[in-house]
Every structure is written in structure tokens, then in C-alpha cells.
Scaffold this motif. Structure first.
Motif, short mmCIF file in Angstrom:
data_model
loop_
_atom_site.label_atom_id
_atom_site.label_comp_id
_atom_site.label_asym_id
_atom_site.label_seq_id
_atom_site.Cartn_x
_atom_site.Cartn_y
_atom_site.Cartn_z
N UNK A 17 0.83 -1.19 0.00
CA UNK A 17 0.00 0.00 0.00
C UNK A 17 0.87 1.25 0.00
N UNK A 18 0.42 2.26 -0.71
CA UNK A 18 1.10 3.55 -0.72
C UNK A 18 0.07 4.63 -0.40
N UNK A 19 0.56 5.76 0.04
CA UNK A 19 -0.32 6.89 0.32
C UNK A 19 -0.15 7.89 -0.81
N UNK A 20 -1.25 8.20 -1.47
CA UNK A 20 -1.23 9.13 -2.60
C UNK A 20 -2.04 10.36 -2.25
N UNK A 21 -1.54 11.51 -2.69
CA UNK A 21 -2.27 12.74 -2.41
C UNK A 21 -3.61 12.72 -3.13
N UNK A 22 -4.58 13.37 -2.53
CA UNK A 22 -5.92 13.40 -3.08
C UNK A 22 -5.95 14.29 -4.31
N UNK A 23 -6.44 13.72 -5.41
CA UNK A 23 -6.58 14.47 -6.66
C UNK A 23 -8.07 14.56 -6.98
N UNK A 24 -8.65 15.77 -6.94
CA UNK A 24 -10.09 15.90 -7.17
C UNK A 24 -10.52 15.42 -8.56
N UNK A 25 -9.70 15.67 -9.60
CA UNK A 25 -10.07 15.23 -10.94
C UNK A 25 -10.13 13.71 -11.04
N UNK A 26 -9.18 13.04 -10.39
CA UNK A 26 -9.17 11.57 -10.39
C UNK A 26 -10.40 11.04 -9.65
N UNK A 27 -10.75 11.69 -8.55
CA UNK A 27 -11.93 11.29 -7.78
C UNK A 27 -13.19 11.45 -8.61
N UNK A 28 -13.28 12.57 -9.34
CA UNK A 28 -14.44 12.82 -10.20
C UNK A 28 -14.51 11.78 -11.30
N UNK A 29 -13.34 11.41 -11.87
CA UNK A 29 -13.32 10.40 -12.93
C UNK A 29 -13.79 9.04 -12.40
N UNK A 30 -13.36 8.68 -11.18
CA UNK A 30 -13.81 7.43 -10.58
C UNK A 30 -15.31 7.44 -10.34
N UNK A 31 -15.81 8.55 -9.83
CA UNK A 31 -17.24 8.68 -9.56
C UNK A 31 -18.04 8.60 -10.86
N UNK A 32 -17.54 9.26 -11.91
CA UNK A 32 -18.23 9.23 -13.19
C UNK A 32 -18.22 7.83 -13.78
N UNK A 33 -17.09 7.12 -13.62
CA UNK A 33 -17.00 5.76 -14.14
C UNK A 33 -17.98 4.85 -13.41
N UNK A 34 -18.07 4.99 -12.09
CA UNK A 34 -19.01 4.18 -11.32
C UNK A 34 -20.45 4.52 -11.68
#
Length: 183
Positions: A17-34
């Protein structure tokens, strides 16, 4: 032998496991994909319902409902497809500036949080209003973070690359150990 034991202990103690900084665009892309995935299944069921409605409408009233082998014209199918495309385009995209911290930080997951100049590795327990109750990883110390006190955070994610590297290294160590034992 000493270096082998050091390498082996590093392999055993390292995490995938790694800790990655929160990226809002990536979060939005995941939400849109779901959302797209569930929307696609809804659209398929709607299109099947529309086709069956068209079949029923074109069916002769004297005809039995079980014999619905009526052909649908290509124009009607194309009209359904264009209607579905219009529905897909009408969906509203999520604006990254409207993402709430309470939606991103979920309970029973690990995060690295920067709060008041200190970094904590925490397991989020629950949100009560605007306060996050969390336990510091490795201890039983419970902390409270107000959402305005959290300046930045990192999300714990599984790293496939790191996992693959550890797997290859473990197999290589096993191969070397087997070679040395058989020699």
C-alpha cells in the motif's frame, strides 16, 4: 548471509500500500466511471423495455402475446439509439470544487492527514457533524479533527507495481535459497 536476512526482512515488512495525495479530478473520474457503469445497465434495461413496448404496439390485437416475433424497423431502433445518446450527454459532470471532505474520507479506511502542522497516519472511525473521529495507526490514541483543521490528506491505495516487484523479489529469493540448498 547477513545481507540475505536483511533483504528478506525488508520484503516481509514492506507493504503493497502507498499513500497518494488526493486528486479531485481523479476522484471525479472514478465517480463518473461508477455512475456510468450503473447508468449503462439502467439504459440497457430501458432500451429492452422500449423494444418490448414497440413490439406490443405493432402487434395485432388478435395475435397471442406469446408470439411476439414482430420485426422492429431499423428507423425505430435508430430513434431509440439517438434517444439513449441524448440521455448520456444530458448527464451533469461533477465539479471538483464541490467535493466535500466528508464524502472523500470514509470510515474504517487509512489516511495520512496534515493537521495544524503535524502529519498523522490515521484510521477514520466516524464523522459527527464536521468532526472526524480517528485512531492513530499503531496506537489506541483517538483524535478529533475538524474538517477546517485538515489542510491536506493522502489516501491509502493498493500499489500493483509495488506488489509485482515484491512478488518477483520473493520468487528470486526463493530460487536462490533453493539453489544454495541443493548445491
Amino acid at each position: 548471509m547477513k545481507t540475505t536476512s536483511i533483504i528478506l526482512s525488508i520484503l516481509l515488512l514492506s507493504s503493497c500500500y502507498t499513500y497518494q495525495t488526493f486528486d479531485p479530478e481523479e476522484y471525479v473520474a472514478e465517480m463518473a466511471k461508477n455512475t456510468n457503469h450503473s447508468a449503462n445497465s439502467n439504459e440497457r434495461s430501458r432500451s429492452k423495455a422500449n423494444i418490448s413496448d414497440l413490439r406490443r404496439a405493432r402487434q395485432n390485437p388478435n395475435q397471442n402475446a406469446a408470439s411476439s416475433s414482430v420485426e422492429i424497423s431499423k428507423e425505430e431502433v435508430e430513434a431509440l439509439k439517438t434517444k439513449q445518446q441524448a440521455n448520456i450527454e444530458d448527464k451533469v459532470a461533477i465539479d471538483p470544487s464541490t467535493i466535500k471532505l466528508t464524502d472523500v474520507i470514509k470510515t474504517d479506511q487509512f489516511y495520512k492527514v496534515d493537521s495544524q502542522g503535524k502529519e498523522y497516519t490515521i484510521e477514520a472511525k466516524q464523522w459527527k457533524a464536521d468532526t472526524l473521529y480517528a485512531v492513530v495507526k499503531g496506537t489506541e490514541k483517538e483524535l478529533k479533527f475538524h474538517k477546517n483543521d485538515i489542510s491536506s490528506f493522502k489516501i491509502r491505495k493498493f500499489s500493483k507495481g509495488k506488489s509485482d516487484a515484491l512478488t518477483v523479489a520473493a520468487y528470486a529469493m526463493g530460487g536462490v535459497a533453493a539453489f544454495l540448498l541443493l548445491k
